[in-house]
Design a protein around this motif. Structure first.
Motif, PDB file in Angstrom:
ATOM      1  N   ALA A 101       0.865  -1.231  -0.150  1.00  0.00           N
ATOM      2  CA  ALA A 101      -0.105  -0.007   0.221  1.00  0.00           C
ATOM      3  C   ALA A 101       0.809   1.342  -0.058  1.00  0.00           C
ATOM      4  CB  ALA A 101      -1.224   0.098   1.066  1.00  0.00           C
ATOM      5  N   TRP A 102       2.098   1.211   0.334  1.00  0.00           N
ATOM      6  CA  TRP A 102       3.034   2.304   0.329  1.00  0.00           C
ATOM      7  C   TRP A 102       3.075   3.017  -0.988  1.00  0.00           C
ATOM      8  CZ3 TRP A 102       6.692  -0.449   4.097  1.00  0.00           C
ATOM      9  CH2 TRP A 102       6.213  -0.256   5.422  1.00  0.00           C
ATOM     10  N   TRP A 103       3.077   2.040  -1.972  1.00  0.00           N
ATOM     11  CA  TRP A 103       3.277   2.483  -3.332  1.00  0.00           C
ATOM     12  C   TRP A 103       2.283   3.334  -3.896  1.00  0.00           C
ATOM     13  CZ3 TRP A 103       7.627   2.023  -5.891  1.00  0.00           C
ATOM     14  CH2 TRP A 103       8.653   0.799  -5.704  1.00  0.00           C
ATOM     15  N   TYR A 104       1.001   3.192  -3.353  1.00  0.00           N
ATOM     16  CA  TYR A 104      -0.241   3.939  -3.616  1.00  0.00           C
ATOM     17  C   TYR A 104      -0.123   5.681  -3.184  1.00  0.00           C
ATOM     18  CZ  TYR A 104      -5.168   5.306  -3.996  1.00  0.00           C
ATOM     19  OH  TYR A 104      -6.046   6.001  -4.152  1.00  0.00           O
ATOM     20  N   GLN A 105       0.027   6.172  -3.967  1.00  0.00           N
ATOM     21  CA  GLN A 105       0.078   7.673  -3.862  1.00  0.00           C
ATOM     22  C   GLN A 105      -0.535   8.405  -5.055  1.00  0.00           C
ATOM     23  OE1 GLN A 105       1.032   8.837  -1.048  1.00  0.00           O
ATOM     24  NE2 GLN A 105       2.192   6.951  -0.168  1.00  0.00           N
ATOM     25  N   GLN A 106      -1.552   9.047  -4.568  1.00  0.00           N
ATOM     26  CA  GLN A 106      -2.495   9.754  -5.787  1.00  0.00           C
ATOM     27  C   GLN A 106      -2.289  11.291  -5.445  1.00  0.00           C
ATOM     28  OE1 GLN A 106      -2.667   8.220  -8.364  1.00  0.00           O
ATOM     29  NE2 GLN A 106      -4.753   7.197  -8.163  1.00  0.00           N
ATOM     30  N   PRO A 107      -2.393  12.010  -6.550  1.00  0.00           N
ATOM     31  CA  PRO A 107      -2.375  11.768  -7.874  1.00  0.00           C
ATOM     32  C   PRO A 107      -0.818  11.073  -8.352  1.00  0.00           C
ATOM     33  CG  PRO A 107      -2.395  14.101  -7.843  1.00  0.00           C
ATOM     34  CD  PRO A 107      -2.277  13.526  -6.564  1.00  0.00           C
ATOM     35  N   THR A 108      -1.108  10.130  -9.173  1.00  0.00           N
ATOM     36  CA  THR A 108       0.016   9.641  -9.883  1.00  0.00           C
ATOM     37  C   THR A 108      -0.453   9.203 -11.197  1.00  0.00           C
ATOM     38  OG1 THR A 108       1.038   8.572  -7.935  1.00  0.00           O
ATOM     39  CG2 THR A 108       1.726   7.540  -9.972  1.00  0.00           C
ATOM     40  N   ASP A 109       0.366   9.536 -12.386  1.00  0.00           N
ATOM     41  CA  ASP A 109      -0.463   9.448 -13.632  1.00  0.00           C
ATOM     42  C   ASP A 109      -0.243   8.185 -14.134  1.00  0.00           C
ATOM     43  OD1 ASP A 109      -1.172  12.429 -13.829  1.00  0.00           O
ATOM     44  OD2 ASP A 109       1.090  12.432 -13.653  1.00  0.00           O
ATOM     45  N   HIS A 110       0.383   7.226 -13.944  1.00  0.00           N
ATOM     46  CA  HIS A 110       0.629   5.899 -14.423  1.00  0.00           C
ATOM     47  C   HIS A 110       1.380   5.338 -13.384  1.00  0.00           C
ATOM     48  CE1 HIS A 110      -0.782   3.622 -17.878  1.00  0.00           C
ATOM     49  NE2 HIS A 110       0.288   2.847 -17.542  1.00  0.00           N
ATOM     50  N   TYR A 111       1.193   3.930 -13.123  1.00  0.00           N
ATOM     51  CA  TYR A 111       2.085   2.559 -12.569  1.00  0.00           C
ATOM     52  C   TYR A 111       2.478   1.778 -13.560  1.00  0.00           C
ATOM     53  CZ  TYR A 111       0.092   4.670  -8.124  1.00  0.00           C
ATOM     54  OH  TYR A 111      -0.626   5.601  -7.264  1.00  0.00           O
ATOM     55  N   PHE A 112       3.543   1.308 -13.388  1.00  0.00           N
ATOM     56  CA  PHE A 112       4.060   0.172 -14.160  1.00  0.00           C
ATOM     57  C   PHE A 112       4.399  -0.904 -12.973  1.00  0.00           C
ATOM     58  CE2 PHE A 112       5.042   3.622 -17.162  1.00  0.00           C
ATOM     59  CZ  PHE A 112       4.467   3.068 -18.123  1.00  0.00           C
ATOM     60  N   VAL A 113       3.881  -1.857 -13.199  1.00  0.00           N
ATOM     61  CA  VAL A 113       4.006  -3.117 -12.223  1.00  0.00           C
ATOM     62  C   VAL A 113       4.482  -4.509 -12.858  1.00  0.00           C
ATOM     63  CG1 VAL A 113       2.067  -2.124 -10.749  1.00  0.00           C
ATOM     64  CG2 VAL A 113       1.559  -3.953 -12.691  1.00  0.00           C
ATOM     65  N   PRO A 114       5.092  -5.201 -12.145  1.00  0.00           N
ATOM     66  CA  PRO A 114       5.849  -6.563 -12.520  1.00  0.00           C
ATOM     67  C   PRO A 114       4.826  -7.405 -13.179  1.00  0.00           C
ATOM     68  CG  PRO A 114       5.982  -6.689 -10.287  1.00  0.00           C
ATOM     69  CD  PRO A 114       5.258  -5.133 -10.739  1.00  0.00           C
ATOM     70  N   ARG A 115       3.729  -7.663 -12.754  1.00  0.00           N
ATOM     71  CA  ARG A 115       2.743  -8.848 -13.104  1.00  0.00           C
ATOM     72  C   ARG A 115       1.367  -8.598 -12.792  1.00  0.00           C
ATOM     73  NH1 ARG A 115       2.717 -13.583  -8.587  1.00  0.00           N
ATOM     74  NH2 ARG A 115       2.861 -12.419  -6.714  1.00  0.00           N
ATOM     75  N   GLU A 116       0.555  -9.551 -13.274  1.00  0.00           N
ATOM     76  CA  GLU A 116      -0.879  -9.292 -13.328  1.00  0.00           C
ATOM     77  C   GLU A 116      -1.452  -8.859 -12.058  1.00  0.00           C
ATOM     78  OE1 GLU A 116      -3.062  -8.263 -15.602  1.00  0.00           O
ATOM     79  OE2 GLU A 116      -1.711  -8.538 -17.262  1.00  0.00           O
ATOM     80  N   SER A 117      -1.236  -9.837 -11.018  1.00  0.00           N
ATOM     81  CA  SER A 117      -1.595  -9.929  -9.653  1.00  0.00           C
ATOM     82  C   SER A 117      -1.242  -8.363  -9.028  1.00  0.00           C
ATOM     83  CB  SER A 117      -1.047 -10.907  -8.837  1.00  0.00           C
ATOM     84  OG  SER A 117       0.296 -10.777  -8.771  1.00  0.00           O
ATOM     85  N   ALA A 118      -0.220  -7.840  -9.316  1.00  0.00           N
ATOM     86  CA  ALA A 118       0.201  -6.507  -8.690  1.00  0.00           C
ATOM     87  C   ALA A 118      -0.709  -5.613  -9.444  1.00  0.00           C
ATOM     88  CB  ALA A 118       1.728  -6.156  -9.196  1.00  0.00           C
ATOM     89  N   LYS A 119      -1.052  -5.778 -10.604  1.00  0.00           N
ATOM     90  CA  LYS A 119      -2.227  -4.645 -11.126  1.00  0.00           C
ATOM     91  C   LYS A 119      -3.568  -4.910 -10.619  1.00  0.00           C
ATOM     92  CE  LYS A 119      -4.511  -3.498 -15.547  1.00  0.00           C
ATOM     93  NZ  LYS A 119      -4.408  -3.802 -16.958  1.00  0.00           N
ATOM     94  N   PHE A 120      -3.794  -5.975  -9.980  1.00  0.00           N
ATOM     95  CA  PHE A 120      -5.012  -6.296  -9.574  1.00  0.00           C
ATOM     96  C   PHE A 120      -5.119  -5.649  -7.992  1.00  0.00           C
ATOM     97  CE2 PHE A 120      -7.055  -8.696  -6.029  1.00  0.00           C
ATOM     98  CZ  PHE A 120      -8.366  -8.707  -6.490  1.00  0.00           C
TER      99      PHE A 120
END
Length: 601
Positions: free
Chosen positions: A255-274
């Motif tokens: 949850a520490w990665w969640y900071q808004q507003p952020t215009d785009h996130y790049f993640v390593p795999r589909e579960s991270a996107k979920f």
């Protein structure tokens, strides 16, 4: 400003100690050595009290000076923010809002090497795509951008805790793991950051905020979650318009990665996107790219793609910055095992590896640990093995490209590098928290094994190396699974997006929405927003809702309680099964079908 004992407090201590001694001499009339020799015990005690009070007062004065200097810097910072906002409005009024990207600021934190290496990889790929772009890398855990107090508690103390180097021993790592799981909730004030927490963080990173205002970057890229919180605050509270992109450098999104507003996130795999979408990030604002690794990996893999094993190793020997001819060329059929330096565990792992019955080529990367290399040279290696001990090397991409197995802690970057090179990974001593989750991913996908006891290495590795290539749990099977989930092009995927105009367009959409609906501009979402996916190669579609609004009838909710961490009892039960992980055999990279898996032999 450093107010530790080697800084301002040290200066005050010297002055006050000298003053205390001089005052003691004057009070008791001690102007000769004979007078000192006849001091009473009570007078000596008074002198000791004087000296202790001088030390305490020195620390207090240094702290006061530090606080006054910080308040002054905050005052200057606020004026700087106003100037920066005014100048950006003039630039946008001049019709330059759609200008191409010329300045990129990449922010990372050297809390472990993975965040820094990802930032370096992005800088290298940006220079390749457009050499005219100005790219600046900033380490938030190094002066002058961070206060030494923050560096000590945020970096040094953390690394000592997880490394078991404090008086707490291994309990320090378990404590860090507990905090990591406890904070995994975007709606928890411990994670989301209340006003006091945000002000403290800003006060320790004022030089970084000043750099952002003075440099005026066209876009910020983050490979650590510390800076996005500060930049998001600038945008929400001061109207500072600069797009920011976050690149998650762990296989699991905390949850520490969640900071808004952020215009785009790049993640390593589909579960991270979920996980991000479940926290309220619009689906089109998340791209499954993988973790960026140095472009040299892609270059090397492309060069040896059509070479035979002997030709690839011959090329490696010629390009390596250390003499390895005797270890690699006489017998090309030996599997190559690379042991990465993991600090105190180097000797134990090495001693177990040389007990393998299967002949291997073992390369130990000792890094800058010259003492560890000296101790390894004293071991008697059986004749069936070939061993090479390396110090620091800049050709790790060449080494991993011709290897078969890598033994290491499961940091985000080394895991991505191993997967890109289709290597089986042997996990040892993961740090509690994110590294445990990285290890879990490798076991889930069948790309590696987890060793709890070094004495098990010969038994488990001999079984794998001796297995037929077409059978399960063979070396070839593990390597195929690693190749299946690898994303070696992650670096250029992120770099192409950064150089496009999509981040600025997305920022303008969000800013326009916030201006039209200021009531919800600072409210975190409670449900998932479901939006149509739009690739960044085209201009993003304008959405009627955003990450700051509640989704009526939302489909997903973030878990309210932290997930249960594996306990020592769980580890013991898993070890008793003597099981190498069996991955799912479905079509999706992150789906799971336990009923279709074969049982462990």
């Amino acid at each position: 400003m450093d107010y530790g004992w080697c800084g301002l407090a040290g200066l005050f201590a010297i002055l006050l100690l000298a003053g205390a001694i001089f005052g003691f001499i004057v009070i008791f009339d001690l102007w000769s050595w004979r007078d000192w020799r006849i001091l009473y015990a009570s007078e000596v005690l008074v002198l000791i009290v004087f000296l202790l009070l001088a030390l305490v007062l020195a620390k207090v004065l240094a702290t006061v000076v530090h606080l006054v200097a910080t308040c002054w810097k905050i005052h200057q910072y606020r004026a700087l923010i106003q100037t920066a906002v005014h100048e950006q409005e003039e630039r946008e009024d001049g019709g330059r809002a759609g200008r191409p990207v010329r300045k990129v600021l990449i922010c990372h934190a050297s809390v472990g090497s993975g965040h820094s290496r990802a930032a370096q990889a992005l800088a290298s790929s940006l220079h390749r795509l457009d050499p005219s772009v100005e790219v600046k890398l900033v380490d938030l855990m190094e002066p002058p951008y961070a206060d030494r107090t923050l560096i000590y508690f945020y970096k040094d103390w953390y690394l000592r805790l997880v490394g078991g180097e404090t008086v707490c021993g291994n309990l320090g790592g378990h404590f860090v793991g507990f905090l990591f799981d406890r904070a995994n909730n975007v709606h928890d004030s411990f994670t989301g950051g209340n006003a006091l927490q945000r002000r403290l963080t800003q006060s320790f990173l004022l030089n970084f905020l000043q750099l952002v205002c003075e440099m005026k970057p066209d876009i910020l890229v983050h490979t650590h979650f510390l800076a996005p919180e500060l930049v998001a605050s600038l945008r929400r509270r001061h109207g500072f318009k600069v797009p920011q992109v976050t690149v998650v450098t762990d296989m699991d999104v905390h949850a520490w990665w969640y900071q808004q507003p952020t215009d785009h996130y790049f993640v390593p795999r589909e579960s991270a996107k979920f996980q991000l979408v479940a926290d309220g990030v619009p689906e089109r604002d998340v791209t499954v790219s993988g973790i960026p690794i140095m472009p040299q990996f892609q270059d090397t893999l492309a060069s040896i793609k059509h070479l035979s094993k002997r030709e690839a190793r011959q090329r490696f020997v010629e390009r390596m910055d250390a003499p390895l001819h005797d270890a690699f060329l006489p017998d090309c059929n030996r599997p190559v095992i690379v042991q990465m330096s993991t600090g105190r565990t180097v000797l134990g792992i090495f001693n177990s590896l040389i007990r393998l019955e299967t002949p291997i080529t073992l390369v130990v990367v000792c890094g800058r640990q010259a003492d560890a290399r000296a101790q390894l040279e004293k071991f008697e290696v059986p004749e069936r093995h070939r061993v090479a001990l390396l110090g620091f090397t800049s050709c790790i991409h060449e080494l991993l490209a011709v290897a078969d197995v890598v033994i290491s802690k499961p940091g985000g970057l080394i895991t991505s590098e191993a997967l890109a090179c289709s290597l089986m990974m042997v996990v040892v001593d993961p740090y509690p928290g994110q590294e445990e989750r990285n290890a879990s991913m490798l076991l889930e996908e069948g790309a590696g094994i987890w060793i709890w006891d070094y004495r098990d290495i010969p038994y488990r590795m001999d079984r794998i190396l001796a297995a037929h290539p077409t059978s399960r749990f063979s070396l070839a099977w593990y390597r195929q699974n690693a190749a299946r989930i690898a994303k070696p092009d992650a670096t250029f995927t992120v770099a192409r997006y950064v150089l496009s105009n999509a981040p600025r367009q997305r920022m303008m959409e969000e800013d326009n929405r916030m201006e039209s609906d200021p009531e919800h501009s600072n409210t975190p979402p409670t449900h998932t927003q479901q939006t149509s996916t739009s690739m960044w190669t085209a201009l993003p579609l304008v959405s009627s809702r955003s990450a700051f609004e509640d989704c009526i009838g939302g489909r997903l909710e973030r878990r309210e309680t932290a997930p249960r961490r594996l306990s020592m009892e769980d580890f013991s039960q898993m070890k008793m099964l003597d099981a190498n992980a069996v991955p799912h055999m479905g079509d999706s990279d992150d789906s799971s079908d336990p009923e279709s898996s074969d049982s462990v032999p």
